[in-house]
Motif scaffolding. Structure first.
Motif, PDB file in Angstrom:
ATOM      1  N   THR A 103       0.832  -1.200   0.000  1.00 15.86           N
ATOM      2  CA  THR A 103       0.000   0.000   0.000  1.00 15.86           C
ATOM      3  C   THR A 103       0.871   1.255   0.000  1.00 15.86           C
ATOM      4  OG1 THR A 103      -0.075   0.144   2.414  1.00 15.86           O
ATOM      5  CG2 THR A 103      -1.797  -1.193   1.324  1.00 15.86           C
ATOM      6  N   ALA A 104       0.243   2.384  -0.289  1.00 12.35           N
ATOM      7  CA  ALA A 104       0.948   3.671  -0.265  1.00 12.35           C
ATOM      8  C   ALA A 104       1.503   3.937   1.133  1.00 12.35           C
ATOM      9  CB  ALA A 104       0.018   4.789  -0.709  1.00 12.35           C
ATOM     10  N   GLU A 105       0.709   3.633   2.163  1.00  8.97           N
ATOM     11  CA  GLU A 105       1.164   3.841   3.544  1.00  8.97           C
ATOM     12  C   GLU A 105       2.397   3.010   3.855  1.00  8.97           C
ATOM     13  OE1 GLU A 105      -2.059   3.059   6.208  1.00  8.97           O
ATOM     14  OE2 GLU A 105      -2.902   5.064   5.962  1.00  8.97           O
ATOM     15  N   ALA A 159       6.300  -2.288  -5.724  1.00  7.26           N
ATOM     16  CA  ALA A 159       4.902  -2.347  -5.276  1.00  7.26           C
ATOM     17  C   ALA A 159       4.449  -3.756  -4.910  1.00  7.26           C
ATOM     18  CB  ALA A 159       3.985  -1.767  -6.354  1.00  7.26           C
ATOM     19  N   TRP A 202       6.376   2.316  -6.286  1.00  9.85           N
ATOM     20  CA  TRP A 202       5.946   3.561  -5.674  1.00  9.85           C
ATOM     21  C   TRP A 202       7.143   4.499  -5.763  1.00  9.85           C
ATOM     22  CZ3 TRP A 202       1.106   4.599  -4.539  1.00  9.85           C
ATOM     23  CH2 TRP A 202       0.232   3.562  -4.249  1.00  9.85           C
ATOM     24  N   LEU A 228       4.276  11.473  -3.909  1.00 12.10           N
ATOM     25  CA  LEU A 228       4.080  10.026  -3.947  1.00 12.10           C
ATOM     26  C   LEU A 228       3.346   9.678  -5.226  1.00 12.10           C
ATOM     27  CD1 LEU A 228       3.952   7.172  -2.511  1.00 12.10           C
ATOM     28  CD2 LEU A 228       1.735   7.908  -1.647  1.00 12.10           C
ATOM     29  N   ASP A 229       3.919   8.786  -6.026  1.00 10.15           N
ATOM     30  CA  ASP A 229       3.303   8.345  -7.278  1.00 10.15           C
ATOM     31  C   ASP A 229       3.413   6.839  -7.394  1.00 10.15           C
ATOM     32  OD1 ASP A 229       2.706  10.928  -8.470  1.00 10.15           O
ATOM     33  OD2 ASP A 229       4.862  11.155  -8.746  1.00 10.15           O
ATOM     34  N   HIS A 230       2.358   6.218  -7.953  1.00  9.79           N
ATOM     35  CA  HIS A 230       2.415   4.794  -8.276  1.00  9.79           C
ATOM     36  C   HIS A 230       2.702   4.696  -9.764  1.00  9.79           C
ATOM     37  CE1 HIS A 230       0.719   0.765  -9.270  1.00  9.79           C
ATOM     38  NE2 HIS A 230       1.507   0.471  -8.263  1.00  9.79           N
ATOM     39  N   ILE A 265       8.640   7.770  -4.419  1.00 10.93           N
ATOM     40  CA  ILE A 265       8.422   8.640  -3.268  1.00 10.93           C
ATOM     41  C   ILE A 265       9.529   9.678  -3.220  1.00 10.93           C
ATOM     42  CG2 ILE A 265       8.159   8.707  -0.758  1.00 10.93           C
ATOM     43  CD1 ILE A 265       7.471   5.665  -1.013  1.00 10.93           C
TER      44      ILE A 265
END
Length: 108
Positions: free
Chosen positions: A37-39, A86, A69, A57-59, A71
Motif C-alpha cells: 500500500t501507499a502507507e 509495489a 511507488w 508520492l506516485d504509483h 516517493i
C-alpha cells in the motif's frame, strides 16, 4: 424473416463476446493492484530517510518491469527519491539532490 432472426442472434452473440472480453480486461486490471500500500511504501521510505517528510508520492506502472511507488522525501535542503517495489516492498532505487536545485539530475 428467418434471415433477420439469424442476424439478430449472431449480433447478440458478438456483443456478449465483446462485453465478456471487457470484463476480463477489467478483472486483470483489478488483479494488478499493488500488494504494498501507499502507507507501507511511505513507512519503508521513512526507514531509508528518517526525519524526512513526504513531498510527493506516485504509483508507476511499468508494464513488463515491476510496478513501483516513487516517493520524494524532503529533509532540510535535500530531496531524496526512493523507489519501492509495489509487490515486494524492496527499495529498487534511491538518490539525492538539493531541494533548491531545479534540474532533474540525481547526485547519487
Amino acid at each position: 424473416m428467418r434471415i433477420t432472426k439469424k442476424l439478430i442472434v449472431v449480433g447478440t452473440g458478438i456483443v456478449v463476446l465483446v462485453g465478456g472480453g471487457g470484463a476480463a480486461a477489467f478483472a486483470a486490471t483489478a488483479a494488478a493492484a499493488p500488494k504494498v500500500t501507499a502507507e507501507k511504501a511511505m513507512e519503508i521510505a521513512h526507514k531509508q530517510v528518517p526525519g524526512a517528510w513526504v513531498s510527493e508520492l506516485d504509483h508507476d506502472r511499468r508494464g513488463t518491469r515491476p510496478d513501483v511507488w516513487e516517493i520524494e522525501l524532503t529533509k532540510g535542503s535535500v530531496r531524496y527519491g526512493v523507489d519501492v517495489d509495489a509487490v515486494t516492498g524492496k527499495i529498487t532505487d534511491h538518490g539525492t539532490k538539493r531541494a533548491d536545485d531545479d534540474g532533474d539530475q540525481d547526485d547519487d
